[in-house]
Design an enzyme around this catalytic site. Structure first.
Site, PDB file in Angstrom:
ATOM      1  CG  ASP A  20      -2.028  -1.058   1.107  1.00 37.19           C
ATOM      2  OD1 ASP A  20      -2.133  -1.706   0.059  1.00 37.19           O
ATOM      3  OD2 ASP A  20      -2.756  -1.252   2.102  1.00 37.19           O
TER       4      ASP A  20
ATOM      5  CG  HIS B  62      -7.507  -0.324  -1.598  1.00 34.67           C
ATOM      6  ND1 HIS B  62      -8.136  -1.524  -1.300  1.00 34.67           N
ATOM      7  CD2 HIS B  62      -7.043  -0.452  -2.863  1.00 34.67           C
ATOM      8  CE1 HIS B  62      -8.046  -2.339  -2.350  1.00 34.67           C
ATOM      9  NE2 HIS B  62      -7.393  -1.708  -3.298  1.00 34.67           N
TER      10      HIS B  62
END
Length: 319
Positions: free
Chosen positions: A143, A156
């Site tokens: 991420d 995300h």
């Protein structure tokens, strides 16, 4: 860096002033493309997590954020390939404000997602209250994509790059301060990392323990090594951000981006138990539970795991 840390008065917790868990649910799916993850937090609430924490003698406060969709703009075109950037920005700013307020009050902050883009807000809020904190990120994915490296544009997959200040100059996210130093971040459970993310991890010297390391050393040694890196003197507040897709799909099947070969039930819980035992944990995110995926039994299983991980973060032990 100046510190605004509270001095804890709760036995066993160095930084927590009140034996109160501030539980914040964020019904948000804007950081990715699958419906249902916005239901995850409320499913944990409906499963009784507040009552479970009260049984553990924690006072609780709860903010459902049920009107969060009012933050959705009428128009939200892509920016540098990022999808729904204005919606993500406005929601995560609200997250940061709520997390910071609860943390500065001396509460233990529990954030229930929702997708992991929410961590732009949770990390910003925790580090606003605890500038000397460190971040332990439990996830199958890093991420840490930037706008220039993300293939999907789903935010995300990008929260770490924003709080580290490497995402670039995007006015819509100007509210996010560079708060996370590379040496204050450690990953556990990685097994699906993009090539560009591998380069970022290497370029910034970020410590990461993949499932290969878990297999090689065992989860106990990995947690010790992770803490030795980000918290060598065991004196920094710890923020734990836990994406349930870090767990093997056989353990937590109801999540949007499952990857085979993940953490076992006990490995995931050991991480939470061990961090709670340090007395340094100040905040925990439980992210990416998606009750719209899989069958009813799989959803129940995943929600049950989310609740038990939360309880472990707040001190539940086997004995």
């Amino acid at each position: 860096m100046a510190s605004s840390q509270v001095i804890g008065t709760v036995p066993g917790y160095k930084f927590i002033k009140n034996r109160r868990a501030a539980v914040l649910a964020f019904p948000f799916n804007g950081g990715q493309g699958r419906e249902g993850v916005e239901l995850g937090g409320m499913h944990l609430i409906e499963h009784g997590i507040l009552e479970q924490l009260k049984e553990m003698e924690w006072e609780t406060s709860f903010e459902p954020n049920e009107n969060i969709d009012t933050l959705r703009p009428n128009s939200d075109p892509d920016i540098e390939g990022l999808k729904k950037p204005r919606f993500v920005s406005s929601v995560t700013k609200k997250v940061a404000e709520q997390v910071s307020t609860a943390a500065k009050a001396g509460d233990f902050v529990v954030t229930l997602g929702g997708d992991h883009s929410l961590a732009m807000g949770t990390v910003s809020g925790v580090f606003e209250a605890y500038p000397d904190a460190c971040l332990i990120w439990i996830d199958a994915h890093a991420d840490i994509n930037t706008p220039s490296t993300t293939d999907s544009g789903n935010m995300h997959g990008c929260p770490i790059s924003f709080v580290m200040g490497i995402a670039g100059d995007i006015p819509e996210f100007a509210w996010i301060k560079k708060c996370l130093l590379p040496e204050r971040l450690v990953y556990i459970g990685l097994r699906d990392v993009d090539p560009a993310e591998k380069k970022i991890l290497k370029d910034y010297g970020i410590k990461a323990f993949s499932m290969h390391h878990v297999d090689k050393y065992g989860i106990g040694k990995v947690v010790d090594m992770a803490l030795d890196h980000v918290n060598p003197n065991r004196d920094r507040p710890i923020h734990l951000s836990f994406d349930v897709d870090a767990l093997d799909p056989s353990v937590a099947p109801s999540t949007g981006t499952p990857v085979r070969g993940g953490l076992t039930f006990r490995e995931g819980h050991y991480i939470c138990e061990a961090l709670a035992e340090t007395g340094l944990l100040v905040a925990a995110d439980i992210m990416e539970v998606n009750p719209a995926l899989e069958d009813e039994q799989a959803v129940f299983q995943t929600v049950q795991v989310g609740c038990s991980l939360t309880r472990c973060c707040l001190g539940e032990t086997l004995l």
